[in-house]
Design an enzyme around this catalytic site. Structure first.
Site, PDB file in Angstrom:
ATOM      1  CB  THR A 148      -1.039  -4.478   9.476  1.00 56.89           C
ATOM      2  OG1 THR A 148      -1.662  -3.117   9.115  1.00 56.89           O
ATOM      3  CG2 THR A 148       0.614  -4.253   9.452  1.00 56.89           C
ATOM      4  CB  THR A 162      -1.188   2.610   9.844  1.00 56.39           C
ATOM      5  OG1 THR A 162      -0.102   3.520  10.720  1.00 56.39           O
ATOM      6  CG2 THR A 162      -0.300   1.277   9.915  1.00 56.39           C
TER       7      THR A 162
END
Lengths: 412, 412
Positions: free
Chosen positions: B155, B192
């Site tokens: 990401t 994350t």
């Protein structure tokens, strides 16, 4: 630019009978800048204080506690530039030497003097410079010296923080004036934060001792800029008794309640001023957590939100990134939190919008409403944990490029 | 630029017998970028996992736990762009629908599929796009697909993180290959952060269940970038048993110890890779706390240092601002810490310098030494609490302008 923090106006800062303040350039911080402040108190003044919980508490904090315990405080001396923290035995000796020099200048005993330092940690205090600056500070002592003093105690503050209140007790006007400094290393249990609040009310020592703790908990211990707790934090409450108003000796009396409310109100103003001037701050955020089982749990959740760099950078970007708020509530350590019962609102004082319920985004929420609120300079995040009746509020600011800039450049 | 993180080289990433990987552009994250990964496991593979402790755990985490409990996992599906967290009942339905689509494509049952999502929170997963991308991902399945997959799971990562190890068990070569993603919202109890580590060793399920926990504690649960704990963190350990090496069923055996060491070593590499690629990172910091009463206390102190924005910005500035380190140790919550017994060192792998003792700066310390070490890209802060024999290490990175930039701009 601080967030909605008015500059002090010299003639709106009211003298407190029994208090005189003087400042000087002692070249401890840098040349050409007032960095030494002296506060002289009339005989019979009572003083109470609360201090940092950091195990590396600074030398002046240790000496302050010792001198406060023996009572009869008549003077305070404050320097910026050097924090005199992490300085071992020599640091204690230097703090004591500062008190002795002030005592000699004012005809007091050293134990009647409280020392305060704020600035760089691990450097030794140049006592000779402080001593050399004392005659000028003494010569400048005056009852309307608050305006100069609130400038002289600043470090990374971008503007001074000082305000006054007045109440009437027993037909006599009682004045409260306070000043604070601090812009970073701010979190619960105080911070590189100094707060001085003086009143000419006559308050019994036990009431003053309780009041300084209560006011600190509701104000300076409910703010955070970066989560760091400083070594030097101090909040001092002074009552000179020189107003001529009747003595307050009963905590259940109306007079005490009136004074208490004014002290708490002013302390909250002084604490919020630090957040409004938080390093790099562009937004003032109130985190209001309701419906908790107890106040500690509410504070824990409020601080998780207030400390999250992801939440703080989203507020800086005016981005209604609700997920980061929910994630912070989720990891705050309330292990049996029911996320499906939780509700969260965003507000800016004009409107309040329900943003989360049933474990996700509220069905009624539209991002334009969140985006509109996030553009405001003052934003409230309110959450109902749906577990009980307790509540707590924490004030903080956003996290900007300038926070990094200020703290990466501080010593250079 | 990541700190000393080598780019994966395609032909150095070793296939793991029994594992095939395929990726596709599903337009969930953005157009023209691979955002969907499929991992297919041979029958008989065993899988174990650990997941985020966040109360707002994402829908795919809930479904993963459920499917893992029933065993017999045959496929993993990973999307970036949308985290499917804070999405309530529809989020769970969407995670299940993803599993069903994968199951249909591969001829499996939905409960044999584990779903993973990473990206923006509170947005709903566009299942139709995921489904539309599956044929291409299935068509791309191959045993040397690690190189493509480690790119497709990124990401805000600036580069992929993937590495291999080989050991010999019972005369047979056993391969371990792992990949991880994550660059922010990284702290203990996962982040994350997604980590997948596969081996073709044959390991009994109870040993695999214990090993995934042990390896996670020593690796992914010992890193932090910004202190935020994500809703989606998952670390998955896969053992296909396809190497032909003898089955490992005894935790006391040499074979288990050898495998355990290789898994822990690779997991630490994958976890450190996340810190090296931490959002805006310019320095890799190891915080080593020794002499504590227990490991928890050491971790608590290490995290206080690793999370302090003041410490992290000082490292960014290459500023040996020791006071900030001492202040963080002081407020870490070890209430009976003897600051006079504490000692602190700074090192860079080539030299180590005693910087603090006796409650302040070490007498032998000269700032040039500290400044020299702070210029390194890899810095170790080591502290001896002088209270016991426990120790713990936490890895983190510094805090730069770019951290704010990345997180203020993430959604725009």
């Amino acid at each position: 630019m601080p967030v909605n923090l008015p500059l002090p106006v010299a003639d709106q800062l009211l003298p407190v009978a029994g208090v005189r303040l003087g400042t000087a350039e002692a070249a401890i911080r840098k040349l050409g800048r007032r960095d030494l402040s002296l506060i002289e108190l009339a005989p019979g003044s009572r003083v109470a204080g609360v201090f940092t919980q950091n195990r590396f508490c600074a030398a002046p904090v240790t000496v302050c506690k010792e001198h406060l315990a023996s009572g009869g405080i008549r003077a305070l001396v404050i320097n910026t530039g050097i924090a005199n923290a992490g300085t071992g035995a020599l640091g204690i000796a230097n703090a004591r030497a500062s008190c002795e020099a002030v005592a000699a200048a004012l005809g007091l005993a050293a134990r009647e003097v409280l020392p305060f330092s704020t600035g760089v940690i691990l450097e030794h205090l140049p006592v000779d410079k402080l001593v050399a600056g004392l005659p000028a500070a003494k010569g400048a002592l005056k009852s309307d010296g608050w305006y100069q003093a609130c400038h002289a105690i600043m470090t990374t503050d971008t503007q001074p923080k000082c305000a006054s209140r007045q109440i009437v007790i027993g037909g006599k006007t009682v004045t409260l004036t306070g000043m604070s400094k601090g812009a970073g290393m701010i979190r619960p249990n105080m911070a590189t934060m100094l707060g001085f609040l003086a009143t000419d009310a006559d308050v019994a020592q036990p009431l003053l001792d309780a009041l300084v703790k209560e006011a600190a908990n509701l104000s300076f211990n409910s703010i955070t800029v970066d989560g760091d707790t400083s070594t030097n934090d101090s909040f001092i409450l002074i009552a000179t008794g020189a107003s001529g108003a009747p003595a307050i000796t009963d905590a259940a009396s109306g007079d005490y309640k009136q004074l208490r409310d004014a002290v708490v109100d002013l302390a909250i103003w002084l604490a919020q001023a630090i957040v409004r001037d938080g390093e790099g701050a562009t937004k003032f955020m109130s985190i209001v957590i309701e419906g908790g089982k107890d106040r500690d749990e509410c504070r824990q959740v409020a601080y998780a939100v207030a400390h999250s760099p992801l939440v703080k950078t989203a507020f800086f970007a005016s981005d209604p990134n609700l997920g980061r708020i929910l994630a912070a509530i989720g990891y705050a350590g309330v292990t049996d939190l029911d996320v499906n019962a939780l509700r969260v609102w965003l507000g800016d004082g004009r409107e309040e919008v329900l943003v989360a319920e049933n474990g996700g985004r509220a069905a009624s929420y539209v991002e334009e409403a969140g985006a509109r609120i996030m553009k405001s300079a003052e934003i409230t995040v309110r959450a109902d944990l749906a577990r009980g009746d307790a509540a707590a509020t924490v004030w903080t600011c956003d996290f900007s490029y300038d926070y990094v800039k200020i703290n990466a450049d501080y010593r250079s």
